[in-house]
Design an enzyme around this catalytic site. Sequence first.
Site, short mmCIF file in Angstrom:
data_model
loop_
_atom_site.label_atom_id
_atom_site.label_comp_id
_atom_site.label_asym_id
_atom_site.label_seq_id
_atom_site.Cartn_x
_atom_site.Cartn_y
_atom_site.Cartn_z
N GLY A 83 1.15 -0.82 11.60
CA GLY A 83 1.33 -1.13 10.18
C GLY A 83 0.36 -0.32 9.32
N LYS A 111 0.81 -1.22 0.00
CA LYS A 111 0.00 0.00 0.00
C LYS A 111 0.85 1.28 0.00
CE LYS A 111 -3.99 -2.16 2.17
NZ LYS A 111 -4.90 -2.21 3.31
N GLY A 163 -13.77 -6.54 11.65
CA GLY A 163 -13.35 -5.71 10.53
C GLY A 163 -14.17 -5.87 9.26
N ASN A 200 -4.81 2.17 -1.35
CA ASN A 200 -5.39 0.82 -1.45
C ASN A 200 -6.32 0.71 -2.66
OD1 ASN A 200 -7.65 2.25 -0.49
ND2 ASN A 200 -8.46 0.42 0.49
N ASP A 221 -9.27 2.92 3.03
CA ASP A 221 -9.21 2.18 4.31
C ASP A 221 -9.65 3.07 5.48
OD1 ASP A 221 -8.38 -0.37 3.55
OD2 ASP A 221 -6.27 0.19 3.58
P1 NAP Z 1 0.92 -4.73 8.46
O1 NAP Z 1 1.17 -3.48 7.69
O2 NAP Z 1 1.76 -5.92 8.19
O3 NAP Z 1 1.01 -4.33 10.02
C1 NAP Z 1 0.82 -5.28 11.02
C2 NAP Z 1 1.13 -4.67 12.39
O4 NAP Z 1 0.97 -5.67 13.37
C3 NAP Z 1 2.57 -4.16 12.51
O5 NAP Z 1 2.60 -3.08 13.38
C4 NAP Z 1 3.28 -5.36 13.10
O6 NAP Z 1 4.41 -4.99 13.86
C5 NAP Z 1 2.22 -5.91 14.04
N1 NAP Z 1 2.40 -7.35 14.21
C6 NAP Z 1 2.63 -8.28 13.27
N2 NAP Z 1 2.76 -9.49 13.81
C7 NAP Z 1 2.61 -9.32 15.14
C8 NAP Z 1 2.66 -10.21 16.26
N3 NAP Z 1 2.88 -11.52 16.10
N4 NAP Z 1 2.49 -9.68 17.50
C9 NAP Z 1 2.27 -8.36 17.67
N5 NAP Z 1 2.21 -7.48 16.66
C10 NAP Z 1 2.39 -7.95 15.41
O7 NAP Z 1 -0.57 -5.21 8.25
P2 NAP Z 1 -1.89 -4.30 8.11
O8 NAP Z 1 -2.13 -4.00 6.69
O9 NAP Z 1 -1.81 -3.19 9.06
O10 NAP Z 1 -3.00 -5.36 8.55
C11 NAP Z 1 -3.15 -5.72 9.90
C12 NAP Z 1 -4.43 -6.53 10.04
O11 NAP Z 1 -5.51 -5.70 9.64
C13 NAP Z 1 -4.48 -7.76 9.16
O12 NAP Z 1 -5.06 -8.80 9.88
C14 NAP Z 1 -5.38 -7.35 8.00
O13 NAP Z 1 -6.09 -8.43 7.46
C15 NAP Z 1 -6.32 -6.38 8.71
N6 NAP Z 1 -6.88 -5.35 7.82
C16 NAP Z 1 -8.24 -5.25 7.79
C17 NAP Z 1 -8.82 -4.30 6.98
C18 NAP Z 1 -10.31 -4.22 6.93
O14 NAP Z 1 -10.84 -3.61 5.98
N7 NAP Z 1 -11.01 -4.76 7.89
C19 NAP Z 1 -8.03 -3.42 6.23
C20 NAP Z 1 -6.64 -3.53 6.33
C21 NAP Z 1 -6.08 -4.50 7.12
P3 NAP Z 1 5.91 -5.09 13.27
O15 NAP Z 1 5.84 -4.69 11.83
O16 NAP Z 1 6.68 -4.18 14.15
O17 NAP Z 1 6.29 -6.54 13.44
#
Ligand code: NAP
Length: 260
Positions: A102, A39, A218, A60, A76
């Site tokens: 993230g 993104k 979500g 996105n 988003d």
């Molecule tokens: P991302 O950019 O990869 O960010 C994930 C975040 O979670 C980062 O801050 C990461 O920290 C942290 N993280 C990852 N693994 C972890 C763990 N084992 N323990 C604790 N923290 C952890 O992903 P994202 O795009 O933000 O997506 C995050 C979630 O939101 C996903 O499940 C995705 O499916 C969901 N999402 C939903 C929507 C919706 O429309 N409902 C939209 C977007 C995303 P580090 O990078 O420091 O490891």
Amino acid sequence: MNAVYKLIPLKAEELMVFFAALKDEESDIFGLNVTIPYKQKVVEYMDFLQPFAQEVKAVNTVVVSPNRTLTGVNTDGPGFLAHLAELKVDTKNKKIALLGAGGAARAIIASLCLIPERPYSIRVYNHHKEKTDALIKDLKERMDVSFVSSVATREELNLASADLLINATPLGLNNEDPLPIDENLIHRNLLVYDVIYNPQETRLLRAAQKKGAKTANGLGMLFCQGTLSFHHWMGFELSDKIKIKMWKSLIDDCSSKKDF
Ligand code: NAP
């Protein structure tokens, strides 16, 4: 409408060629969504950025114009806000605790910083604190983040006095994942919002329900960002009839597939 919406898996090194080909007159793609982990990366391939995408520095949704220019949009953040509005949640002067730093966290924090219904505070915890610090520092260049703070421990989220807890980490995607927060900190005056939509009921949401807290998953955010993307591609809003059909099919899809 004679169109399909399909997955195009790409490696990072394929992005440049893909976006160059998108500008080709022969291309039959008129719009697309971008998901994890591209993104932010795709911003550099856009000809134009819609104002919120510019502020959040993440895209996105890509809109391809008839003359094949690419406009990057972010739905988003607006999708999250639209879902909160559906839930009748007013963020004004509310204390918000957020897990993760993230892409999802970025869009949520930026959108909460830019609306008039300003929260009182947003406390952000990520297991790598430097990532939260960098996110807030980056957003600070373009918006007022004076009420957003990066905390080093989950305890510093001050959940006891918080109104809204948002999980924007992938913790909960798998049933065996640990809870992202100690369940004893959850209380009945909290709305627990998990951005995860599959499973629809994460361990966190189950724990919150047990504590008598309100919960939301979500799916609503996913749905709202999707309908907003469609609006940007087509230039008109979907009718309520179609939205209801989409919502039902989304629920069915998420219920029947393990890996959505
Ligand atoms: P991302 O950019 O990869 O960010 C994930 C975040 O979670 C980062 O801050 C990461 O920290 C942290 N993280 C990852 N693994 C972890 C763990 N084992 N323990 C604790 N923290 C952890 O992903 P994202 O795009 O933000 O997506 C995050 C979630 O939101 C996903 O499940 C995705 O499916 C969901 N999402 C939903 C929507 C919706 O429309 N409902 C939209 C977007 C995303 P580090 O990078 O420091 O490891």
